[in-house]
Design a protein around this motif. Sequence first.
Motif, PDB file in Angstrom:
ATOM      1  N   LYS A  11       0.619  -1.198   0.091  1.00  0.00           N
ATOM      2  CA  LYS A  11       0.152   0.281  -0.031  1.00  0.00           C
ATOM      3  C   LYS A  11       1.018   1.279   0.078  1.00  0.00           C
ATOM      4  CE  LYS A  11      -3.885  -2.300   2.363  1.00  0.00           C
ATOM      5  NZ  LYS A  11      -4.901  -2.172   3.633  1.00  0.00           N
ATOM      6  N   PRO A  12       0.374   2.458  -0.498  1.00  0.00           N
ATOM      7  CA  PRO A  12       1.234   3.494  -0.716  1.00  0.00           C
ATOM      8  C   PRO A  12       1.259   4.066   0.710  1.00  0.00           C
ATOM      9  CG  PRO A  12      -0.663   3.585  -2.122  1.00  0.00           C
ATOM     10  CD  PRO A  12      -0.740   2.452  -1.505  1.00  0.00           C
ATOM     11  N   GLY A  13       2.582   4.602   1.070  1.00  0.00           N
ATOM     12  CA  GLY A  13       2.977   4.998   2.279  1.00  0.00           C
ATOM     13  C   GLY A  13       3.742   4.281   3.078  1.00  0.00           C
ATOM     14  N   THR A  14       3.561   2.718   2.780  1.00  0.00           N
ATOM     15  CA  THR A  14       4.217   1.676   3.667  1.00  0.00           C
ATOM     16  C   THR A  14       5.782   1.653   3.399  1.00  0.00           C
ATOM     17  OG1 THR A  14       2.317   0.161   3.426  1.00  0.00           O
ATOM     18  CG2 THR A  14       4.086  -0.849   4.082  1.00  0.00           C
ATOM     19  N   SER A  15       6.690   1.657   4.394  1.00  0.00           N
ATOM     20  CA  SER A  15       7.985   1.632   3.981  1.00  0.00           C
ATOM     21  C   SER A  15       8.772   0.444   3.654  1.00  0.00           C
ATOM     22  CB  SER A  15       8.484   2.258   5.456  1.00  0.00           C
ATOM     23  OG  SER A  15       8.386   1.315   6.528  1.00  0.00           O
ATOM     24  N   ILE A  22      14.800 -10.438   0.382  1.00  0.00           N
ATOM     25  CA  ILE A  22      15.832 -11.030  -0.267  1.00  0.00           C
ATOM     26  C   ILE A  22      17.103 -10.370  -0.804  1.00  0.00           C
ATOM     27  CG2 ILE A  22      14.215 -12.844  -1.052  1.00  0.00           C
ATOM     28  CD1 ILE A  22      14.700 -11.514  -3.929  1.00  0.00           C
ATOM     29  N   ASP A  23      17.400  -9.307   0.035  1.00  0.00           N
ATOM     30  CA  ASP A  23      18.720  -8.548  -0.169  1.00  0.00           C
ATOM     31  C   ASP A  23      19.665  -9.174   0.880  1.00  0.00           C
ATOM     32  OD1 ASP A  23      20.826  -7.029  -0.155  1.00  0.00           O
ATOM     33  OD2 ASP A  23      19.947  -4.924  -0.581  1.00  0.00           O
ATOM     34  N   PRO A  24      20.816  -9.863   0.333  1.00  0.00           N
ATOM     35  CA  PRO A  24      21.576 -10.394   1.379  1.00  0.00           C
ATOM     36  C   PRO A  24      22.353  -9.315   2.413  1.00  0.00           C
ATOM     37  CG  PRO A  24      22.110 -11.247  -0.699  1.00  0.00           C
ATOM     38  CD  PRO A  24      21.057 -10.081  -0.768  1.00  0.00           C
ATOM     39  N   GLU A  25      22.643  -8.345   1.867  1.00  0.00           N
ATOM     40  CA  GLU A  25      23.035  -7.252   2.882  1.00  0.00           C
ATOM     41  C   GLU A  25      22.027  -6.560   3.849  1.00  0.00           C
ATOM     42  OE1 GLU A  25      24.919  -2.539   2.183  1.00  0.00           O
ATOM     43  OE2 GLU A  25      24.574  -3.812   0.596  1.00  0.00           O
ATOM     44  N   LEU A  26      20.869  -6.500   3.575  1.00  0.00           N
ATOM     45  CA  LEU A  26      20.030  -6.182   4.270  1.00  0.00           C
ATOM     46  C   LEU A  26      19.702  -7.202   5.320  1.00  0.00           C
ATOM     47  CD1 LEU A  26      17.668  -4.183   5.609  1.00  0.00           C
ATOM     48  CD2 LEU A  26      16.112  -5.246   3.842  1.00  0.00           C
ATOM     49  N   VAL A  27      19.641  -8.457   5.118  1.00  0.00           N
ATOM     50  CA  VAL A  27      19.368  -9.534   5.839  1.00  0.00           C
ATOM     51  C   VAL A  27      20.336  -9.810   7.170  1.00  0.00           C
ATOM     52  CG1 VAL A  27      19.420 -11.951   5.973  1.00  0.00           C
ATOM     53  CG2 VAL A  27      18.102 -10.826   4.311  1.00  0.00           C
ATOM     54  N   GLU A  28      21.720  -9.436   6.518  1.00  0.00           N
ATOM     55  CA  GLU A  28      22.880  -9.418   7.472  1.00  0.00           C
ATOM     56  C   GLU A  28      22.590  -8.473   8.545  1.00  0.00           C
ATOM     57  OE1 GLU A  28      24.944 -11.677   7.925  1.00  0.00           O
ATOM     58  OE2 GLU A  28      24.061 -12.833   6.406  1.00  0.00           O
ATOM     59  N   GLU A  44      13.241   1.054   6.295  1.00  0.00           N
ATOM     60  CA  GLU A  44      13.321   2.418   5.693  1.00  0.00           C
ATOM     61  C   GLU A  44      14.343   2.825   4.846  1.00  0.00           C
ATOM     62  OE1 GLU A  44      12.111   4.717   8.974  1.00  0.00           O
ATOM     63  OE2 GLU A  44       9.877   4.313   8.788  1.00  0.00           O
ATOM     64  N   LYS A  45      15.589   2.567   5.070  1.00  0.00           N
ATOM     65  CA  LYS A  45      16.544   2.682   4.467  1.00  0.00           C
ATOM     66  C   LYS A  45      16.945   2.013   3.317  1.00  0.00           C
ATOM     67  CE  LYS A  45      19.468   4.703   8.476  1.00  0.00           C
ATOM     68  NZ  LYS A  45      20.462   4.218   9.293  1.00  0.00           N
ATOM     69  N   ALA A  46      16.422   0.711   3.466  1.00  0.00           N
ATOM     70  CA  ALA A  46      16.422  -0.119   2.288  1.00  0.00           C
ATOM     71  C   ALA A  46      15.427   0.355   1.214  1.00  0.00           C
ATOM     72  CB  ALA A  46      16.195  -1.615   2.679  1.00  0.00           C
ATOM     73  N   GLU A  47      14.099   0.837   1.764  1.00  0.00           N
ATOM     74  CA  GLU A  47      13.232   1.290   0.817  1.00  0.00           C
ATOM     75  C   GLU A  47      13.631   2.534   0.040  1.00  0.00           C
ATOM     76  OE1 GLU A  47       9.589   1.136  -1.460  1.00  0.00           O
ATOM     77  OE2 GLU A  47      11.111  -0.100  -0.396  1.00  0.00           O
ATOM     78  N   THR A  48      14.350   3.348   0.549  1.00  0.00           N
ATOM     79  CA  THR A  48      14.672   4.772   0.106  1.00  0.00           C
ATOM     80  C   THR A  48      15.978   4.325  -0.850  1.00  0.00           C
ATOM     81  OG1 THR A  48      14.504   5.955   2.287  1.00  0.00           O
ATOM     82  CG2 THR A  48      16.015   6.884   0.676  1.00  0.00           C
ATOM     83  N   LYS A  49      16.730   3.369  -0.453  1.00  0.00           N
ATOM     84  CA  LYS A  49      17.703   3.064  -1.429  1.00  0.00           C
ATOM     85  C   LYS A  49      17.096   2.588  -2.764  1.00  0.00           C
ATOM     86  CE  LYS A  49      21.925  -0.149  -1.904  1.00  0.00           C
ATOM     87  NZ  LYS A  49      22.454  -1.105  -1.135  1.00  0.00           N
TER      88      LYS A  49
END
Length: 530
Positions: A11-15, A22-28, A44-49
Amino acid sequence: KILNTTQCSQKPGTSVRCSSLIDPELVEKLKAAKTPEEVIDLFEKAETKKDEEDKKAAEAKKAKEAAKAQGGSDDDNKPLIVGVTACINGIAHTYMAQEALIKEGKKRGIEVRIETNGSEGVKDKLTPDEIKRAKGVIIASDKKVDMPRFDRKHLVNRPVVDGINKSGLWAGIYKNLMNGISHMLPFVIGGGILMAVSFIVENYMGGPKTPAFVFLNNAGNLAFAFMVPVLAAYIAESIGDLPALMPGFVGGYMAAIVNGQFQVNVQAHTTSPAGFLGGIAAGFIAGYLMVGLKKLFAKLPHSVEGMKPMLFYPILGLLLIAAIMFYIINPIFSGINFAITHFLNGMGTGNLVLLTTILAGMMSIDMGGPFNKAAYVFASGAFANDPHSATAAILMAAVMVGGMVPPFATAIGTTFFKNKYTLEERRAGVSNWVLGFSFITEGAIPFAAADPGRVIPSCIIGSAVGGALVGLWHVGVPAPHGGLWVSPLAGNIGGPSHILFYFLATIIGSVVAGLVMSFWKKNVKDDPNE
């Protein structure tokens, strides 16, 4: 925010998006997080990226198109694969499949562009130029996809559900059926839950003459009235494309009403509708009728080409489906539908327990695949035929309990038997408390994929136990979705409240599955990544 993160909301607005998971860097980084606030901040940072990367990619695409328009060089010599991903609910698998395909392409030095057909509609739509340049096409979908644009391209066509990859004819039948069901589900869920809420109003807030009951019940019934016609229409459209939509819709409508309401003075009169099964038959018949008509008119002069979709197909399609439904399908399926309804309503406890055990167990066999959908469709079909039937409500309760057990079982196992699960699995298990409560069986898929020989049989056993208890205790839930959120409705049709028994059936089934699974599994190594 945590709930939205858990459910991979689009939904719009969800972060957060499911693909981030499934991003290995984010998972770590998530593994090292200590607080819920850190988890939310990381998402939130992952979504911004991801948004920045999408923006750069869009700008690069425009620059490349501009350079090409001016006669400059582009990357047309670099291999390009295009594709489409779509699942029935259009949430998790759609976007995770897109991300996985793109990542695999990067590993192989291949440019990959994937169009998604999710809960918000079509995203990242493929352009004609991209399709033209593509060396091949990958379709990973359980729904109808716009295929003519991929003509003469090397094609890999697989459903999202792996269980039907090698099933030949069944794969096509399943995909057509799922196309109808995916369009039907909003009518079932929205209409069914409004009707269920109206029963609460009726029982606790003034009876059947209360304005709130009348409004909610009528709104729910209106949505239900479209359920079978929409199912049939989109099965037909999946087979015969847009010209088959109208005959399918009319055939489905005829299946939903009694033949006597069709004002023709003939002997093919029936006293009950063909119902859900008749609607499925109408969809397939209408679809293949249109395929036949297209072949029949294929050699007509080009001068009458425009008359086909505007005159020949609608008139002949309507005439043929109306005749077939009225004289053949409705008389046959109305008898079958009546027999099934009579059989279900007359079931003794022993037969009822057997049926609820089987249906609940099927929900865990493939956790969202053909067996799971078959059980759900059977129960929702019985509920659609007679929403006031106590037996139909019991079948709905059984499939919901069966569908809640796998995520709850993995949540229980990862919480109380931590030495049997990796750190990544233990973190995933936390979200399954919410997914289980919400009747989202797919939360257990990562566990089943990692250890199918232990996880799937354990979940089947637990789901079957829960389903058996539902049948034994006659627990009914007059709503087609909602999990434990709709527990206040338990038992409100045809008897006293069974909220406690609904919870007990779910808890006992989940505990059984969680214990079997955890005792069966071996201890994990010290390094959770090994």
